[in-house]
Scaffold this motif. Structure first.
Motif, PDB file in Angstrom:
ATOM      1  N   GLN A  67      63.190  77.646 131.814  1.00  0.00           N
ATOM      2  CA  GLN A  67      64.962  77.658 132.539  1.00  0.00           C
ATOM      3  C   GLN A  67      64.710  77.367 133.860  1.00  0.00           C
ATOM      4  OE1 GLN A  67      66.907  80.561 130.731  1.00  0.00           O
ATOM      5  NE2 GLN A  67      67.438  79.467 128.781  1.00  0.00           N
ATOM      6  N   ALA A  68      63.717  78.102 134.274  1.00  0.00           N
ATOM      7  CA  ALA A  68      63.575  77.983 136.140  1.00  0.00           C
ATOM      8  C   ALA A  68      62.042  78.092 136.170  1.00  0.00           C
ATOM      9  CB  ALA A  68      64.072  79.430 136.484  1.00  0.00           C
ATOM     10  N   SER A 111      72.520  71.368 143.831  1.00  0.00           N
ATOM     11  CA  SER A 111      73.574  72.374 143.590  1.00  0.00           C
ATOM     12  C   SER A 111      74.867  71.874 144.045  1.00  0.00           C
ATOM     13  CB  SER A 111      73.264  73.684 144.199  1.00  0.00           C
ATOM     14  OG  SER A 111      74.025  74.507 144.225  1.00  0.00           O
ATOM     15  N   SER A 144      68.120  71.157 139.928  1.00  0.00           N
ATOM     16  CA  SER A 144      68.201  71.271 138.439  1.00  0.00           C
ATOM     17  C   SER A 144      67.955  69.823 137.856  1.00  0.00           C
ATOM     18  CB  SER A 144      69.656  71.684 137.992  1.00  0.00           C
ATOM     19  OG  SER A 144      69.784  73.167 138.506  1.00  0.00           O
ATOM     20  N   GLY A 202      68.637  72.253 130.999  1.00  0.00           N
ATOM     21  CA  GLY A 202      68.098  71.858 132.094  1.00  0.00           C
ATOM     22  C   GLY A 202      67.154  72.927 132.670  1.00  0.00           C
ATOM     23  N   THR A 203      66.438  72.638 134.035  1.00  0.00           N
ATOM     24  CA  THR A 203      65.319  73.290 134.412  1.00  0.00           C
ATOM     25  C   THR A 203      65.824  73.439 135.979  1.00  0.00           C
ATOM     26  OG1 THR A 203      63.652  73.017 132.876  1.00  0.00           O
ATOM     27  CG2 THR A 203      63.199  73.738 135.260  1.00  0.00           C
ATOM     28  N   ARG A 204      65.810  74.819 136.481  1.00  0.00           N
ATOM     29  CA  ARG A 204      66.150  74.835 137.835  1.00  0.00           C
ATOM     30  C   ARG A 204      64.944  74.890 138.394  1.00  0.00           C
ATOM     31  NH1 ARG A 204      69.511  78.588 135.819  1.00  0.00           N
ATOM     32  NH2 ARG A 204      68.482  80.320 136.543  1.00  0.00           N
ATOM     33  N   LYS A 247      75.720  76.929 136.830  1.00  0.00           N
ATOM     34  CA  LYS A 247      74.449  77.201 136.551  1.00  0.00           C
ATOM     35  C   LYS A 247      74.281  76.935 134.994  1.00  0.00           C
ATOM     36  CE  LYS A 247      73.195  80.496 139.786  1.00  0.00           C
ATOM     37  NZ  LYS A 247      72.708  81.823 140.320  1.00  0.00           N
ATOM     38  N   SER A 298      74.692  73.452 131.783  1.00  0.00           N
ATOM     39  CA  SER A 298      74.553  72.027 131.730  1.00  0.00           C
ATOM     40  C   SER A 298      75.772  71.463 131.449  1.00  0.00           C
ATOM     41  CB  SER A 298      73.414  71.766 130.371  1.00  0.00           C
ATOM     42  OG  SER A 298      73.412  70.637 130.399  1.00  0.00           O
TER      43      SER A 298
END
Lengths: 112, 117
Positions: A9-10, A39, A86, A105-107, B41, B43
């Motif tokens: 995720q991050a 962002s 992201s 998503g991946t941050r 934050k 999707s």
């Protein structure tokens, strides 16, 4: 509904390192796409890989697709601080004429 | 080519009022337009799919009477958030699919940030 699940995720890495993000999906697809989003901004299309393709390259990006495992990975090589964003995978179902469905998503944070 | 615009880019409105967001495909005809919503934050979540000249198809959990979609032409779709409330505050992104060619490519607008006070 969401089709894809990204992991991690991050992700936080140092500039110059490689970043790998994974995406898993549930149903048969026509193609899978990766997007970047800074962002609060809009989406930037990175790469599209079709269901009959296994790997694609674009600059520092490398995408793989394993339809037997219903998974894809995005590799960013030699990361830069500007890659901080992201990243989302999105799939188009096998029928083709369906909307893109996004993963969570991946941050990615790239530290200079 | 394949540019999608949205207007406005940002809007602040008071609770109870309605807000209209426009989505235009500038240099191509779009058979289908899609509306997504994105909370901070999180999707993008598909809200609805609209085809020119026909009623929109809404995803489960999206109130069609609250989020009115009009796809008046092959280059314009509008989303109206009626009687907006603070929980409707979000980033709304439209997307247009290129007509013809069987390529199913979607092009995204830059998004509209809605803040309901």
């Amino acid at each position: 509904s969401q089709q894809g699940e990204e992991d991690p995720q991050a992700l936080s890495i140092q500039e110059g390192e490689n970043a790998t993000m994974n995406c898993s999906y549930k149903t048969s697809i026509n193609n899978l796409q990766w997007y970047r989003q800074n962002s609060g901004r809009g989406l930037v299309h990175l790469i599209l890989i079709r269901s009959n393709e296994r790997e694609k390259h674009s600059g520092r990006l490398r995408v793989t697709l394993d339809t037997s495992k219903k998974s894809s990975s995005l590799l960013i090589t030699a990361s830069r601080a500007a890659d901080t964003a992201s990243y989302f995978c999105a799939t188009v179902l096998h029928s083709g004429n369906t909307p893109l469905v996004f993963g969570k998503g991946t941050r990615l944070s790239v530290i200079a | 080519g394949a540019v999608v615009s949205q207007h406005p880019s940002r809007v602040i409105c008071k609770s109870g009022t309605s807000v209209k967001i426009e989505c235009r495909s500038l240099d191509f005809q779009a058979t289908t337009m899609f509306w997504y919503r994105q909370f901070p934050k999180q999707s993008l979540m598909l809200m609805a799919t609209s085809n020119e000249g026909s009623k929109a198809t809404y995803e489960q959990g999206v109130e069609k009477d609250k989020f009115l979609i009009n796809h008046a032409s092959l280059t314009l779709s509008t989303l109206t958030v009626t009687s907006a409330h603070p929980e409707d505050s979000s980033f709304y992104i439209c997307s247009a699919r290129l007509r013809g060619g069987g390529r199913y490519e979607q092009y995204f607008g830059p998004g509209t940030r809605l803040t309901v006070t």
